[in-house]
Each structure stands twice: as structure tokens, then as C-alpha cells.
Design a protein around this motif. Structure first.
Motif, short mmCIF file in Angstrom:
data_model
loop_
_atom_site.label_atom_id
_atom_site.label_comp_id
_atom_site.label_asym_id
_atom_site.label_seq_id
_atom_site.Cartn_x
_atom_site.Cartn_y
_atom_site.Cartn_z
N GLY A 75 0.81 -1.21 0.00
CA GLY A 75 0.00 0.00 0.00
C GLY A 75 0.84 1.26 0.00
O GLY A 75 0.55 2.22 -0.72
N MET A 76 1.90 1.26 0.79
CA MET A 76 2.79 2.43 0.82
C MET A 76 3.51 2.61 -0.51
O MET A 76 3.69 3.74 -0.98
CB MET A 76 3.80 2.28 1.96
N ALA A 77 3.93 1.50 -1.15
CA ALA A 77 4.59 1.59 -2.45
C ALA A 77 3.64 2.14 -3.51
O ALA A 77 4.03 2.97 -4.34
CB ALA A 77 5.12 0.23 -2.86
N GLN A 78 2.40 1.69 -3.48
CA GLN A 78 1.41 2.19 -4.45
C GLN A 78 1.13 3.67 -4.23
O GLN A 78 0.98 4.44 -5.19
CB GLN A 78 0.12 1.38 -4.33
N ARG A 79 1.07 4.11 -2.99
CA ARG A 79 0.85 5.53 -2.71
C ARG A 79 2.02 6.38 -3.18
O ARG A 79 1.84 7.47 -3.73
CB ARG A 79 0.62 5.73 -1.21
N ALA A 80 3.23 5.87 -2.94
CA ALA A 80 4.42 6.61 -3.38
C ALA A 80 4.46 6.73 -4.90
O ALA A 80 4.77 7.79 -5.45
CB ALA A 80 5.67 5.91 -2.86
N ALA A 81 4.10 5.63 -5.59
CA ALA A 81 4.09 5.65 -7.05
C ALA A 81 3.03 6.62 -7.56
O ALA A 81 3.24 7.35 -8.54
CB ALA A 81 3.83 4.24 -7.58
N ALA A 82 1.88 6.65 -6.90
CA ALA A 82 0.82 7.56 -7.31
C ALA A 82 1.24 9.02 -7.13
O ALA A 82 0.94 9.88 -7.96
CB ALA A 82 -0.45 7.26 -6.52
N LEU A 83 1.95 9.30 -6.01
CA LEU A 83 2.41 10.67 -5.78
C LEU A 83 3.45 11.10 -6.81
O LEU A 83 3.44 12.23 -7.30
CB LEU A 83 3.00 10.77 -4.36
N GLU A 84 4.35 10.17 -7.16
CA GLU A 84 5.35 10.48 -8.18
C GLU A 84 4.70 10.76 -9.53
O GLU A 84 5.10 11.66 -10.26
CB GLU A 84 6.34 9.31 -8.30
N GLU A 85 3.69 9.96 -9.85
CA GLU A 85 2.95 10.17 -11.12
C GLU A 85 2.28 11.52 -11.12
O GLU A 85 2.28 12.23 -12.12
CB GLU A 85 1.90 9.06 -11.28
N LYS A 86 1.70 11.89 -9.98
CA LYS A 86 0.98 13.15 -9.90
C LYS A 86 1.95 14.33 -10.04
O LYS A 86 1.64 15.33 -10.69
CB LYS A 86 0.25 13.22 -8.56
N GLU A 87 3.09 14.23 -9.41
CA GLU A 87 4.08 15.31 -9.48
C GLU A 87 4.67 15.41 -10.89
O GLU A 87 4.98 16.50 -11.37
CB GLU A 87 5.19 15.07 -8.48
N ALA A 88 4.83 14.27 -11.56
CA ALA A 88 5.37 14.30 -12.92
C ALA A 88 4.36 14.89 -13.89
O ALA A 88 4.68 15.55 -14.84
CB ALA A 88 5.76 12.89 -13.36
#
Length: 263
Positions: free
Chosen positions: A250-263
Motif C-alpha cells: 500500500g505504501m509503495a502504491q501511494r508513493a508511485a501515485a504521488l510520483e505520477e501526480k508530481e510528474a
């Protein structure tokens, strides 16, 4: 219709019949137009469903509302309520006459057996017939732990079961419940086959301790309880492992989602 014969009114019956039919058709068309143009009053309902043009059955909305209001009183929830009500009765029967009367212990075992049987059926009924409610989600685990906890504490208080066994089983149950709530933001830990086997073994073992058994049956119940304790610890550790994995994912998925959003 005026009730005047066609021959008396003059002309042929066919002509008058045609004119009468046309007039009736005009009248029906006028009524339909008037009803369509008239605004609906507070007690009126639309003639057709605007979505698909079909006429809804009378009282459909009222019936649906009644079902929603009475959904908490379905058979699965009633079985859960029965299990909750059995807890004080079971304790009273188990502790009657000092807790060592075989007759009272047999009645206590009957109450415990009914509680365990309802535990097997209420969840199955709720899932099979779509009777899952918020009340059931909360009350069902409470009822399970209440009857099992009451039995373990009473048996330990009577000296029939070591306190460390009660502490291990209840500590595991409460700890896993808390763990489920802590990781629920990342997902749900499903019930495993080992967990179901643990519940069954615990129920059989505690039921055997509730009965006033002697001889080889008393020896057998010791080994059944030992198996229940082992399954309790093993499945508890497995749930902890699943919770750790679920949290990491869950934490990995959240981190990936945040990176996608920032990109």
C-alpha cells in the motif's frame, strides 16, 4: 353514448358507428393531451418512468423503502443477536452451583454449541443471500469473541484451564482484530483456511472443557486444546506477515501515485 338507437337518429348504423368511434377517439386524445399538459400535483405520480418509458409498479418505492428499513432484521443478524443473548445465559449455566455440577455443565455446553452453530451459519447466509449490513459487520465479530472469551475466562476461573492458555487465545484474537483496523487503509486481510480451522478447533476444545469429562476423554480434550493453541499462534503470526506485506504494498502504491501526480 346517449342510448338513442341509430335508426331513430337517422342515417345508417354504420355511419353513426363510424362517427361515434371517431368522436370517442377524439375524446380520448383530448383527455391524454390535457393530462400531459396539466402540472403534477403533490399527490400525483408521473405516468411513465422518464428513463425507459415503462410504467413502474404501484408501491415500488414504498416497498423498497420498507425493505431498506427492515434490512437489519434479516435472518443472519437475528442469529448474531441470538448468539449475543446466549452469552450471559451460558455464563450463568456454567457457574451454577459452583460450576462443578455435571447437569448444569451439560446445559452450558448446549448453549455454547448453539452459539457455535449460529456462528457457522450467519456469515454464510449473509454472503449467500446478500444480507450483509453494517450492524452485522460490527456485531458478528463481537458475538464471536464474547462467547469464546466468556467460556475461556470462566473455565480458567474454575481451575479447569490454565490462565496462560486463555491469555494466548484472547490476546491473539484481540491483537489480530486491532491489526486489521490498523492496515484497513491499505486493504483487507482475508480469512484463511488456517484461521477457519483454528476457530473450529477452538470451539471443539472449549466445548469439551465445558463438559465434565473424565478418563480418556479428559486426556483427549487436553490434546485438542493443545492443537487449538498451536493453530492460534501459527495463524496469528501468518496474519502479522500478511499485514506487513499489505502495508508495504500500500505504501509503495501511494508513493508511485504521488510520483505520477508530481510528474
Amino acid at each position: 353514448m346517449t342510448g338513442v338507437p341509430a335508426s331513430a337518429a337517422g342515417g345508417s348504423p354504420g355511419a353513426h358507428g363510424a362517427r361515434g368511434t371517431a368522436a370517442a377517439a377524439d375524446g380520448v386524445a383530448s383527455e391524454v393531451s390535457a393530462s400531459a399538459s396539466a402540472p403534477a400535483g403533490p399527490l400525483q405520480t408521473p405516468a411513465t418512468d422518464p428513463a425507459d418509458g415503462s410504467r413502474p409498479p404501484r408501491g415500488a418505492k414504498i416497498a423498497a423503502a420498507a425493505v431498506n428499513q427492515a434490512s437489519v432484521w434479516n435472518v443472519a443478524n437475528l442469529l448474531t443477536m441470538l448468539r449475543l443473548l446466549l452469552v450471559p445465559g451460558f455464563v450463568a449455566l456454567l457457574l451454577a452451583d459452583g460450576g462443578y455440577d455435571p447437569a448444569w455443565r451439560s446445559l452450558a455446553w448446549a448453549a455454547f454449541a448453539v452459539a457455535m452453530i449460529t456462528d457457522l451459519f450467519d456469515g454464510h447466509l449473509a454472503r449467500t443471500y446478500n444480507l450483509v449490513t453494517d450492524f452485522g459487520k460490527i456485531a458478528d465479530p463481537i458475538a464471536d469473541k464474547a462467547i469464546m472469551g466468556a467460556a475461556l475466562i470462566c473455565l480458567s476461573a474454575l481451575g479447569d484451564l490454565p490462565w496462560w492458555v486463555t491469555a494466548v487465545i484472547l490476546g491473539r484474537e484481540l491483537g489480530i482484530t486491532l491489526l486489521r483496523f490498523l492496515v484497513i487503509r491499505y486493504g483487507v486481510i482475508p480469512a484463511s483456511r488456517g484461521g477457519k480451522l483454528k476457530t473450529l478447533t477452538q470451539g471443539v476444545a472449549v466445548g469439551m472443557y465445558v463438559l465434565a469429562l473424565t478418563g480418556w476423554l479428559a486426556t483427549l480434550r487436553f490434546w485438542v486444546m493443545a492443537a487449538a493453541v498451536v493453530l492460534t499462534v501459527v495463524t496469528g503470526l501468518d496474519y502479522v506477515r500478511q499485514a506487513i506485506v499489505l502495508r508495504r504494498q500500500g505504501m509503495a502504491q501511494r508513493a508511485a501515485a504521488l510520483e505520477e501526480k508530481e510528474a
